[in-house]
Design an enzyme around this catalytic site. Structure first.
Site, PDB file in Angstrom:
ATOM      1  CD  GLU A 138      -3.427  -5.477   3.758  1.00 32.20           C
ATOM      2  OE1 GLU A 138      -3.250  -5.284   3.582  1.00 32.20           O
ATOM      3  OE2 GLU A 138      -3.438  -7.339   2.432  1.00 32.20           O
ATOM      4  CD  GLU A 176      -3.024  -1.530   2.070  1.00 36.25           C
ATOM      5  OE1 GLU A 176      -3.757  -0.870   2.487  1.00 36.25           O
ATOM      6  OE2 GLU A 176      -2.255  -1.774   3.433  1.00 36.25           O
TER       7      GLU A 176
HETATM    8  N1  T1G Z   1       3.453  -8.253  11.071  1.00 43.80           N
HETATM    9  C1  T1G Z   1       5.146  -9.030  12.300  1.00 43.80           C
HETATM   10  N2  T1G Z   1       6.086  -9.722  11.966  1.00 43.80           N
HETATM   11  C2  T1G Z   1       5.678 -10.810  11.074  1.00 43.80           C
HETATM   12  C3  T1G Z   1       4.900  -9.927   9.691  1.00 43.80           C
HETATM   13  C4  T1G Z   1       4.860  -9.145   9.775  1.00 43.80           C
HETATM   14  N3  T1G Z   1       3.987  -8.393   8.932  1.00 43.80           N
HETATM   15  N4  T1G Z   1       5.392 -10.989   8.593  1.00 43.80           N
HETATM   16  C5  T1G Z   1       6.462 -11.877   9.373  1.00 43.80           C
HETATM   17  N5  T1G Z   1       6.374 -11.594  10.573  1.00 43.80           N
HETATM   18  C6  T1G Z   1       7.576 -12.372  11.165  1.00 43.80           C
HETATM   19  C7  T1G Z   1       7.416 -14.114  10.765  1.00 43.80           C
HETATM   20  O1  T1G Z   1       6.415 -14.411  12.072  1.00 43.80           O
HETATM   21  C8  T1G Z   1       8.784 -14.532  10.950  1.00 43.80           C
HETATM   22  O2  T1G Z   1       9.120 -14.814  12.848  1.00 43.80           O
HETATM   23  C9  T1G Z   1       9.445 -14.097  10.224  1.00 43.80           C
HETATM   24  O3  T1G Z   1       8.436 -12.249   9.936  1.00 43.80           O
HETATM   25  C10 T1G Z   1       9.772 -14.622   8.940  1.00 43.80           C
HETATM   26  O4  T1G Z   1       7.688 -14.674   8.682  1.00 43.80           O
HETATM   27  C11 T1G Z   1      -2.849  -1.750   7.306  1.00 43.80           C
HETATM   28  C12 T1G Z   1      -2.336  -3.776   8.668  1.00 43.80           C
HETATM   29  C13 T1G Z   1       6.678 -11.842   4.336  1.00 43.80           C
HETATM   30  C14 T1G Z   1       6.235 -13.766   2.375  1.00 43.80           C
HETATM   31  O5  T1G Z   1      -0.099 -10.380   5.217  1.00 43.80           O
HETATM   32  O6  T1G Z   1       3.429 -13.451   4.426  1.00 43.80           O
HETATM   33  O7  T1G Z   1      -0.345  -4.796   5.912  1.00 43.80           O
HETATM   34  O8  T1G Z   1       9.332 -17.096  13.513  1.00 43.80           O
HETATM   35  O9  T1G Z   1       8.975 -17.499   8.209  1.00 43.80           O
HETATM   36  O10 T1G Z   1       8.214 -17.370   4.312  1.00 43.80           O
HETATM   37  O11 T1G Z   1      -3.681  -3.159   5.129  1.00 43.80           O
HETATM   38  O12 T1G Z   1       6.039 -13.545   6.318  1.00 43.80           O
HETATM   39  O13 T1G Z   1      11.046 -15.610  12.945  1.00 43.80           O
HETATM   40  O14 T1G Z   1       9.729 -15.580  15.026  1.00 43.80           O
HETATM   41  O15 T1G Z   1       7.117 -16.191   7.092  1.00 43.80           O
HETATM   42  O16 T1G Z   1      10.647 -15.774   4.006  1.00 43.80           O
HETATM   43  C15 T1G Z   1      -0.246  -7.884   6.084  1.00 43.80           C
HETATM   44  C16 T1G Z   1       2.302 -11.937   6.311  1.00 43.80           C
HETATM   45  C17 T1G Z   1       0.362  -7.435   7.554  1.00 43.80           C
HETATM   46  C18 T1G Z   1       2.356 -10.653   5.694  1.00 43.80           C
HETATM   47  C19 T1G Z   1       7.569 -13.814   4.351  1.00 43.80           C
HETATM   48  N6  T1G Z   1       1.477  -8.867   5.131  1.00 43.80           N
HETATM   49  N7  T1G Z   1       3.900 -12.634   6.320  1.00 43.80           N
HETATM   50  O17 T1G Z   1       7.803 -14.739   4.322  1.00 43.80           O
HETATM   51  O18 T1G Z   1       8.938 -15.535   6.535  1.00 43.80           O
HETATM   52  S1  T1G Z   1      -0.891  -6.761   7.844  1.00 43.80           S
HETATM   53  C20 T1G Z   1       1.157 -10.361   5.931  1.00 43.80           C
HETATM   54  C21 T1G Z   1       4.132 -13.200   4.982  1.00 43.80           C
HETATM   55  C22 T1G Z   1      -1.531  -4.875   6.589  1.00 43.80           C
HETATM   56  C23 T1G Z   1      -2.178  -3.063   5.900  1.00 43.80           C
HETATM   57  C24 T1G Z   1      -1.980  -4.340   7.232  1.00 43.80           C
HETATM   58  C25 T1G Z   1       5.536 -13.618   5.316  1.00 43.80           C
HETATM   59  C26 T1G Z   1       6.584 -13.343   4.117  1.00 43.80           C
HETATM   60  P1  T1G Z   1       9.715 -15.561  13.225  1.00 43.80           P
HETATM   61  P2  T1G Z   1       8.235 -16.115   7.786  1.00 43.80           P
HETATM   62  P3  T1G Z   1       8.931 -15.726   4.587  1.00 43.80           P
END
Ligand code: T1G
Length: 731
Positions: A126, A106
């Site tokens: 999301e 975004e």
């Molecule tokens: N927030 C906090 N921690 C996160 C995170 C996030 N968004 N994404 C990943 N982590 C942590 C995860 O728990 C892990 O922690 C480490 O990072 C590595 O992740 C306003 C409100 C980006 C594709 O839904 O899909 O934006 O276990 O093992 O395989 O609209 O992480 O090491 O302690 O998954 O390389 C929207 C979520 C948020 C994407 C990378 N975003 N993340 O994959 O690593 S809501 C998502 C993923 C938002 C706005 C709204 C994947 C990745 P730990 P990983 P990876």
């Protein structure tokens, strides 16, 4: 919290988000971006801004761990940061690499120009967290891609490659990284190559995304030289033709009805995207924020966020440190070319690992290899796999009728039918044949892994790897730790799970491990409910409406009733005689009704049709069983059916935790979500127990125990949590 590092490149200010591991847009990053933009706007020496991410990606989005935590008023929210960027008179260019997801996309949508490296994956996932893009994604994306594409992207939550994002219109330029062609050019021309290409060619160990940022700085300078800035919020051309056409959204809702069954967020996304054509931009943004707040507070979103972190937590084994040496798996062996063996082998071939399948008879081997080829051809015919890739995968699967051909394998997985004597014989032979550091694994779903390990001189290298049918499709892999299984073997197999596309969960040795043991507690009660007054279709409807893909009786018919019948017959001699046992399932099997494979089981099935049809013969059989057992049939409410099926399952989960056979309650949730179709939007059985209240589950179990006896005795842990007012999430 994280931060933003800034650097001047000529008259361009480069802002690099720095919040490992995924540059989550925590309040440190948000306030750092706001400060960076304000600095640029206030400095005449700066003509433009480039925003990028440090490390392996641009940004994984908002910091999910911040959800529901108090915010200070000084802390800018993401929509305001993006609004500031969009309104900026000085060009702001996004330089994107690795992953750009959620708020992490975004943010670029609010920039005036977006450049992505070709290896980048971009999307708004999301919806998978039970929310919707809440920082303008549902209003800006349609203005760049049109409504149809925005609906698909946002409601699916998929990440797409940069080139597709460019084709869809939300990335303006893609910086390529094609290794081979560049190598040829390099050698011939002696040209200087961007850092990343040199890295891809193995010339340098680490790159700091020079080329994407370099390209972005050049673009920013170009824009600052007077090009008109393209502010996404003011774009109309891609949405104009979709105004006043509510049918687009109605049709889309219909198209997702089946896969979005029970989920709230997909419809919240559609509602907000529709606002992008119904409302002026700022009103659409405000409405999006309201819908976002509604979703974030929902139980479904809490459950889906729980599932997100539970899946990642399951990879961490407290007594197996991250730096435990792991064995590299370059070749694999599978024993048994039946349904499970074939599916298991396909996982290795899909992951690029050559695999040898060993069968006793040549014709069984050829049949097994034939089924693998047919499965791949099926996927190719559906356009989900190229013929070349199919050929490559089939090429990695070798067949043999000689166990000795597994001498060089790094891991061997035994997948023969459930017979302890046969498994011990095979492991004894593998012990002699396989190289010293090979991992010896069993796909047993019920037998004692310690007893199998004891048939070798190297029990430390023996582990259970319980795949779920169809093994090339189901994502769950229950890795079963034996008493002597080494940390190296555990670390290796847990790492391998991810490599072959599985969600690995480590469990202990007990009858049925975690998944099947809890399944027995659930299906046993479902069987008793039939005797007491319910019918298969009534029970199945309740479980289906609760969110499972199907109920226990339709599931039994799909899996084949003869499998369970054979196990019950084998175990009759050890079954506790004082505990209640339902004869209904056995009587159905004695009629030769084994489910879909015989077009008759709990239901009957028309030729070539998998739709379960209630069968009066089965109703009569059930009523007769009640009479034979002296049970007076009664009206049974849907609520009782749900509690009688789900609460004993949860109770068994509590026992498993007490016995230390699962590391965490959230691991049990991962097992049930990925192995048994437990509705992800309920977070798994243990999380669900916390949402209905552990005290309520305990009180209900106590009542059922008084009414129906010993199978339903509440677990001490359940009692303890209920009395302390705590939940499984507090453990
Ligand atoms: N927030 C906090 N921690 C996160 C995170 C996030 N968004 N994404 C990943 N982590 C942590 C995860 O728990 C892990 O922690 C480490 O990072 C590595 O992740 C306003 C409100 C980006 C594709 O839904 O899909 O934006 O276990 O093992 O395989 O609209 O992480 O090491 O302690 O998954 O390389 C929207 C979520 C948020 C994407 C990378 N975003 N993340 O994959 O690593 S809501 C998502 C993923 C938002 C706005 C709204 C994947 C990745 P730990 P990983 P990876």
């Amino acid at each position: 919290m994280g931060a933003v590092n800034s650097e001047r490149r000529g008259r361009v200010l480069v802002l690099a988000m720095d919040n490992p591991p995924v540059n989550g847009l925590g309040h440190g990053v948000r306030s750092g971006l706001m400060a960076g933009i304000e600095e640029a706007l206030g400095d005449d020496g700066i003509d433009a801004v480039v925003i990028t991410g440090s490390g392996r990606m641009f940004s994984g989005g908002a910091d999910i761990t911040e959800f529901g935590t108090p915010k200070s008023s000084a802390d800018p929210i993401l929509p305001d940061v993006i609004k500031k960027i969009e309104a900026s008179p000085k060009p702001v260019v996004a330089a994107i690499h690795g992953v750009s997801a959620g708020g992490g996309l975004e943010l670029p949508l609010g920039c005036h120009y977006r450049i992505a490296h070709s290896q980048t994956r971009l999307g708004l996932p999301e919806v998978n967290l039970g929310i919707l893009p809440g920082a303008g994604g549902t209003q800006r994306m349609p203005r760049l891609t049109g409504v149809e594409a925005a609906l698909k992207l946002i409601v699916s939550g998929d990440l797409v490659p940069a080139k597709k994002a460019h084709a869809l219109g939300f990335v303006d330029e893609v910086v390529d990284g094609d290794v081979v062609e560049t190598a040829l050019k390099l050698i011939v021309s002696g040209d200087l190559v961007p850092a990343k290409k040199a890295h891809a060619l193995g010339f340098v160990d680490e790159v700091v995304d020079g080329d994407v940022v370099e390209t972005a700085v050049a673009a920013a300078e170009r824009l600052a030289a007077g090009a008109e800035l393209r502010r996404t919020g003011s774009l109309e051309d891609r949405i104009a033709q979709d105004r006043g056409k509510p049918e687009i959204f109605e049709a889309f809702k219909k198209s997702i009805a089946r896969r979005a069954r029970g989920y709230e967020a997909p419809y919240a996304c559609i509602e907000s995207i529709e606002n992008s054509v119904k409302l002026p931009f700022d009103e659409g943004l405000a409405a999006e924020r309201d819908i976002f707040r509604r979703c974030v507070a929902s139980t479904q979103s809490q459950a889906l966020r729980h599932a997100f972190f539970a899946e990642r937590e399951a990879t961490k084994i407290p007594d197996v440190p991250k730096d435990t040496p792991v064995k590299t798996i370059e070749t694999a062996g599978v024993i048994g070319a039946g349904t499970m063996g074939g599916g298991i082998a396909m996982n290795f071939a899909n992951a690029g690992i050559p695999v040898t399948i060993v069968e006793t008879e040549q014709d069984n081997l050829e049949r097994g290899l034939g089924i693998i080829e047919k499965n791949y051809a099926n996927t190719v015919s559906k356009g989900r796999l190229s013929q070349d890739e199919m050929d490559a995968r089939v090429g990695r699967v070798n067949g043999s009728t000689d166990l000795a051909d597994l001498a060089g394998a790094d891991i061997v997985i035994e997948a023969v039918f459930e017979n302890m004597a046969l498994k011990k014989e095979i492991f004894g032979k593998l012990d002699e044949i396989c190289k010293a550091d090979a991992i010896l694994a069993s796909n047993t779903s019920t037998l004692d892994v310690n007893e199998i390990a004891a048939a070798t001189s190297r029990p430390e290298s023996v582990i259970g790897t319980h795949f779920f049918s169809p093994a090339n499709v189901m994502k769950l892999l229950e890795n079963v730790r034996g008493e002597k299984t080494s940390k190296e073997a555990i670390a290796t197999v847990m790492g391998l799970s991810k490599k072959i596309g599985k969600v690995g969960v480590l469990v202990g040795v007990c009858d049925g491990f975690v998944g099947n043991r809890m399944l027995y507690a659930y299906t046993r009660q479902a069987g008793f409910l039939l005797e007491e007054g319910a019918l298969p279709h009534q029970v199945d409807k309740v479980i289906f409406d609760f969110g499972f893909p199907m109920g226990p009786f339709a599931m039994g018919d799909l899996a084949g009733l003869d499998v369970g019948w054979k196990i019950r017959q084998e175990r009759e001699h050890v079954r506790p005689k004082d505990l209640r046992y339902s004869p209904v399932a056995d009587r159905i099997c004695e009629m030769g009704r084994f489910g879909q494979k015989t077009s008759a089981g709990y239901y009957s099935y028309k030729e070539g049709d998998r739709t379960p049809v209630p069968d009066p013969k089965i109703e009569a059989l059930i009523v007769q069983a009640s009479q034979d057992l002296g049970i007076e049939r009664r009206e049974i409410s849907d609520e009782e059916i749900l509690q009688r099926c789900m609460y004993p399952l949860i109770n068994e989960g509590a026992k498993i935790l007490e016995e230390g056979l699962a590391l965490r309650a959230s691991d049990i949730d991962v097992v049930w979500i990925y192995g048994y179709g437990f509705p992800r939007y309920r977070g798994g059985p243990m999380f669900y127990a916390d949402t209905v209240g552990v005290k309520h589950v305990y009180d209900t179990m106590s009542r059922l125990h008084d009414e129906h006896g010993d199978w339903l005795e509440p677990a001490p842990l359940l009692k303890q949590l209920a009395e302390s007012g705590k939940g499984f999430g507090d453990l």
